[in-house]
Motif scaffolding. Structure first.
Motif, PDB file in Angstrom:
ATOM      1  N   PRO A 128       0.909  -1.028   0.217  1.00  0.00           N
ATOM      2  CA  PRO A 128      -0.047  -0.283   0.036  1.00  0.00           C
ATOM      3  C   PRO A 128       0.692   1.522  -0.212  1.00  0.00           C
ATOM      4  O   PRO A 128       0.325   2.156   0.443  1.00  0.00           O
ATOM      5  N   MET A 171      -6.085   0.637   2.722  1.00  0.00           N
ATOM      6  CA  MET A 171      -5.354   1.768   3.434  1.00  0.00           C
ATOM      7  C   MET A 171      -6.260   2.004   4.373  1.00  0.00           C
ATOM      8  O   MET A 171      -5.042   3.158   6.126  1.00  0.00           O
ATOM      9  N   GLY A 177      -0.633   4.959  -0.984  1.00  0.00           N
ATOM     10  CA  GLY A 177      -0.693   5.896  -0.212  1.00  0.00           C
ATOM     11  C   GLY A 177       0.512   6.506   0.417  1.00  0.00           C
ATOM     12  O   GLY A 177       1.169   5.750   0.548  1.00  0.00           O
TER      13      GLY A 177
END
Length: 273
Positions: A105, A148, A185
């Motif tokens: 992520p 996330m 992210g």
């Protein structure tokens, strides 16, 4: 960080461009980490809209060149609620936890020396600007965003803005997924506070049961935080911050649900984008 929407071939508002920009390159994680750790960094531009010094750079090693983000500690602006000069380490700590989830992520990220001293260096991600990330957030249907949200709960991210979410197609990530859009992210400098400071645009699953894959990841994190991962984090964070991360994981496992918005702290960053 909206300046990440800039293409590699020209400047956009909010940029000071020094030279022609080296384009982003998609790399397997291990190759990316070697490049980030050992490559020569050349500053090519600065994102002037960022609150801290955030530099667009070329990084080169053995004939390979890619774009990266470099955030020197010397360019960090003091904050009232985080110790000075610790944001780069918090970004790297978040990457280590993110890597341990297996979901990829967060882009490959390292802490190293650069042209302006020690700082965070992260592979630049060329994201899909045509994808409606706001619509995906509002729908609450994208698994990558739910993952996330769980990562943010673990690292206690206090600044998950919309612009910190970078959607990419299968060809834009190191392990292409044909059937599912991936989301990276970025900007995790204000994470790992000891007190609850979760502030995010990803509250769509608040109070919902954590799916089984998330529970499995939390169990692995709980084990790793007592071993190798915990040792890695202890080189970047205080002992109290590492212990708080362990408690957050145990609390998520005990409750089995996504956290609810705080009542004594703003639940959404300002501005949200």
């Amino acid at each position: 960080m909206s300046a990440r929407a800039a293409t590699a071939t020209g400047a956009r508002p909010g940029w000071d461009r020094v030279t022609e920009l080296t384009p982003p390159v998609v790399l397997p994680v291990l190759e990316a980490l070697e490049l980030l750790e050992r490559g020569e960094i050349t500053v090519q531009g600065r994102i002037t809209t960022a609150s801290n010094a955030t530099l667009y750079c070329a990084i080169e090693l053995s004939g390979m060149a890619a774009a990266c983000v470099y955030k020197p500690v010397s360019g960090e602006r003091p904050l009232w609620d985080f110790p000075d000069g610790t944001l780069a380490e918090r970004e790297v700590a978040t990457y280590l936890v993110a890597a341990a989830t297996g979901w990829e992520p967060v882009p490959p990220t390292v802490l190293r020396e650069g042209p302006l001293g020690t700082g965070m260096v992260q592979l630049w991600i060329a994201h899909d600007e045509s994808f409606d990330i706001v619509g995906a957030i509002n729908s609450g249907q994208l698994p990558a965003l739910q993952r996330m949200a769980l990562l943010d709960a673990v690292v206690n991210n206090s600044d998950r803005k919309i612009s910190h979410l970078l959607p990419v197609t299968g060809a834009g990530r190191s392990r292409p997924a044909e059937s599912e859009l991936h989301v990276y992210g970025v900007d995790h400098g204000v994470s790992f506070a000891t007190e609850n400071k979760l502030r995010t645009v990803l509250w769509q699953w608040a109070g919902d049961p954590i799916p089984e894959e998330g529970i499995d990841v939390l169990r692995r994190l709980a084990e790793q935080l007592q071993a190798g991962l915990g040792e890695q984090l202890s080189r970047l964070l205080t002992g109290a911050e590492v212990r708080a991360a362990r408690r957050r994981v145990q609390r998520l496992l005990s409750k089995g649900t996504f956290p609810m918005p705080p009542t004594d702290w703003p639940a959404i960053p300002y501005p949200p984008y």
